[in-house]
Design a protein around this motif. Sequence first.
Motif, PDB file in Angstrom:
ATOM      1  N   ASP A 221      -1.686   9.197   8.019  1.00 49.84           N
ATOM      2  CA  ASP A 221      -2.159  10.491   8.379  1.00 49.84           C
ATOM      3  C   ASP A 221      -2.599  11.431   6.903  1.00 49.84           C
ATOM      4  O   ASP A 221      -2.120  11.063   5.874  1.00 49.84           O
ATOM      5  N   ASP A 222      -3.522  12.256   7.034  1.00 51.31           N
ATOM      6  CA  ASP A 222      -4.024  13.219   6.145  1.00 51.31           C
ATOM      7  C   ASP A 222      -4.506  12.555   4.628  1.00 51.31           C
ATOM      8  O   ASP A 222      -4.133  12.868   3.738  1.00 51.31           O
ATOM      9  N   ALA A 223      -5.359  11.201   5.095  1.00 51.62           N
ATOM     10  CA  ALA A 223      -5.702  10.576   4.060  1.00 51.62           C
ATOM     11  C   ALA A 223      -7.086  10.348   4.160  1.00 51.62           C
ATOM     12  O   ALA A 223      -7.445  10.195   5.218  1.00 51.62           O
ATOM     13  N   ALA A 224      -7.641   9.923   2.891  1.00 54.46           N
ATOM     14  CA  ALA A 224      -9.072   9.479   2.834  1.00 54.46           C
ATOM     15  C   ALA A 224      -9.073   8.250   2.012  1.00 54.46           C
ATOM     16  O   ALA A 224      -8.494   7.654   1.482  1.00 54.46           O
ATOM     17  N   TRP A 225     -10.221   7.458   2.492  1.00 52.27           N
ATOM     18  CA  TRP A 225     -10.477   6.122   1.699  1.00 52.27           C
ATOM     19  C   TRP A 225     -11.990   6.166   1.529  1.00 52.27           C
ATOM     20  O   TRP A 225     -12.633   6.187   2.568  1.00 52.27           O
ATOM     21  N   MET A 226     -12.504   5.730   0.303  1.00 49.23           N
ATOM     22  CA  MET A 226     -13.916   5.297   0.232  1.00 49.23           C
ATOM     23  C   MET A 226     -14.010   4.085  -0.674  1.00 49.23           C
ATOM     24  O   MET A 226     -13.303   3.917  -1.914  1.00 49.23           O
ATOM     25  N   GLU A 227     -15.024   3.079  -0.408  1.00 46.48           N
ATOM     26  CA  GLU A 227     -15.228   2.018  -1.165  1.00 46.48           C
ATOM     27  C   GLU A 227     -16.850   1.657  -1.105  1.00 46.48           C
ATOM     28  O   GLU A 227     -17.577   1.878  -0.243  1.00 46.48           O
TER      29      GLU A 227
END
Length: 305
Positions: A221-227
């Motif tokens: 929850d309340d999380a971001a990811w970028m790659e």
Amino acid sequence: MNEEIRKGRQTPTVSRVLPYEDSKGAEAVELYNKTGRTAQEWQERMIEDIMAVTPEGLWVHMKAGWSIPRRNGKSEILIMRCLWDIINGRRTLYTAHRESTAAMAWEKTVKFLAKIGYKEDEDFKSYKSAGRRSIEWLKDGTEAVVNFRTRTSTGGLGEGYDTLIIDEAQEYTGDQESALKYVVTDSKNPQTLMCGTPPTAVSSGDVFLKYRKRTLTGGEDDAAWMEWSVPNLTDAHDPDLWYETNPSLGTILTERTIRSELGDDQVDDNIQRLGLWLKYNQRSAISREECLRAHPQEPGIHLCL
């Protein structure tokens, strides 16, 4: 006639970012650009997502992680954040796997504060001792500080911060996480940032990999990811894939540099230069077939090569 210089892809190949309407990212970019450097388009986009805020002024993402192949400038986003944090009264802990990485981040932040126009011993003070470096803000009587250090299984216990930074996150171990994850618990607006590359055969950590999987599958929850990455093992000598997975190609990276670094280890080249995430531990005896049997329902994340 001038030909347009080809640039790497400026948006992540894989991402999960929660919706938002406002961000402090532009403030961080403006500060950084005052140092004489210029944030790249992809860096501006990322810092905007990372520093997104709710109408109440809280971070939309209490955790944010990103993975980008080497030498693209992914850690520069962390420097932008350190500058913004200390000027805006936050307490920040910057951790790295190697002492040289933590030392370089400290040196850059001190130098950039001076370039912006702040004076050491008047606006801020920097300290250096064995294994630890810090910057203390002196203006306005605030308690803002950025501490820079390497990670251990006990470091951080009993300390309190607003921002926790995990650089070289591919080396972040469970024991270290147990010691560090509570340092932001008492903050009114905490945020944890993890930045690194996909793990290799010699990487010791598994926290980064697990966080990526949870976030992309909606389990965090309340999380971001970028790659920036390729989904499967492929030809690391393909220039089109270099541009797809290296956002700074054409600015601070060149085709010639990449061509010269590639070797005979196709797996390692895929990890280091194309951002490939292996779906099993290279140091274990787990085969592709065993991995597929264990994760038959998750093709969208390409859990097994």
